[in-house]
Design an enzyme around this catalytic site. Structure first.
Site, PDB file in Angstrom:
ATOM      1  N   TYR A  46      -0.912  -4.034   1.374  1.00  0.00           N
ATOM      2  CA  TYR A  46      -1.148  -4.170  -0.065  1.00  0.00           C
ATOM      3  C   TYR A  46      -1.367  -5.615  -0.404  1.00  0.00           C
ATOM      4  CZ  TYR A  46       1.857   0.134   0.149  1.00  0.00           C
ATOM      5  OH  TYR A  46       2.398   1.212   0.109  1.00  0.00           O
ATOM      6  N   HIS A 132       3.174   3.148   8.944  1.00  0.00           N
ATOM      7  CA  HIS A 132       2.297   3.406   7.931  1.00  0.00           C
ATOM      8  C   HIS A 132       1.103   4.022   8.445  1.00  0.00           C
ATOM      9  CE1 HIS A 132       0.459   1.289   3.931  1.00  0.00           C
ATOM     10  NE2 HIS A 132       0.857   2.356   3.839  1.00  0.00           N
TER      11      HIS A 132
END
Length: 311
Positions: A46, A132
């Site tokens: 992010y 992830h």
């Protein structure tokens, strides 16, 4: 470990799609904490680490035992080649592309990723670590990444280990074949897509694996009462847009808005522990908190089922 029914997703304060100022990002985290949110989720992905840095700074003065924080492993951030000037990141975040992401689910890569995340967060430990998006890396994720994190859990370095993905099938495989504590399912258990219920959610309920439901607005289509925008980050197909409008019409009969129903729906399943909501400003946080505080009548779900709009 206790987490709040609603969590704060920090991709937006990592400049997802557009830039967010430092003060605005800080105010969003503060507003979430003040609204009772006690689960904060971030990742190196992010904003090329920007989300982690901002979240860590905003929580620095909060007691670390008063909230749960999750970050992710699987993408290492390494310096971009060349001297610059650098362009903008090409994966949806409005940040300088002075770093690049490298997939790495090896034991060393996972440990290095977590160490670098802690440095960006300014913390000695995190509560939850999620593998992830290992969609194309099953073998290395299950043979190296998971054992490395399980060892950290056994040592008390982290409290819980899990996987975060946009699909249910591989998450179910992780639940069956490893000892994960939690999974984060993005966009696959919403008012428009209940595919996570086919296998994953019943399996998690059976085995006591907590589910964090993310992406409950399907990237935007369910975020306003007048459905519009994107579905899974692409223009919404006509049939899904029409279905969202039909759901909104049923909601109106019960004095419920479409985003209010979208936030409430996942928590009806016993396996879902928390709904993680991204926000880029204090105003969005307050709006979401107001929506989650409003009760949703059971008759709404009955009517949606009768009309074939949910199972």
């Amino acid at each position: 470990m206790q987490v709040s029914r609603y969590g704060f997703g920090t991709a937006p304060i990592g400049n997802l799609f557009s830039e967010v100022g430092e003060d605005v990002a800080r105010a969003a985290v503060d507003a979430a904490y003040e609204a009772g949110v006690r689960l904060f989720d971030t990742a190196p992905h992010y904003g090329l680490g920007l989300s982690e840095r901002r979240l860590g700074a905003a929580l620095a003065e909060r007691p670390s035992d008063s909230y749960a924080l999750s970050t992710k492993v699987g993408r290492l951030l390494v310096p971009a080649t060349g001297e610059g000037p650098f362009g903008r990141d090409d994966q949806g975040f409005d940040v300088p592309a002075d770093l690049r992401r490298v997939w790495d689910f090896s034991r060393d890569g996972v440990l290095r990723s977590l160490e670098e995340s802690l440095e960006r967060l300014g913390l000695d430990a995190v509560d939850i670590v999620l593998i992830h998006d290992p969609d194309d890396h099953w073998e290395q994720a299950v043979s190296e990444a998971y054992p490395a994190l399980a060892e950290l859990r056994d040592q008390g370095v982290v409290k819980a280990v899990g996987v975060g993905m946009n699909q249910g099938a591989m998450l179910a495989r992780f639940v069956r074949e490893t000892g994960v504590d939690t999974v984060m399912l993005a966009g696959r258990y919403t008012l428009l897509d209940q595919s996570g219920e086919d296998e994953l959610l019943p399996l998690c309920a059976e085995r006591g694996v907590s589910v964090f439901a993310a992406g409950v607005f399907n990237s935007g289509l369910l975020a306003t009462h007048d459905p519009s925008g994107t579905y899974d980050y692409a223009p919404a197909p006509g049939p899904l847009l029409e279905r969202a409008r039909r759901i909104a019409a049923v909601c109106e009969r019960h004095d419920v808005t479409l985003p209010q129903a979208a936030l409430a729906f996942p928590l009806r399943h016993p396996a879902v522990t928390s709904v993680v909501i991204g926000a880029r400003s204090a105003a969005e946080v307050v709006r979401n908190a107001e929506l989650t505080a409003k009760p949703v009548p059971e008759a709404l779900w009955t009517d949606l089922a009768v009309e074939g709009l949910i199972p």
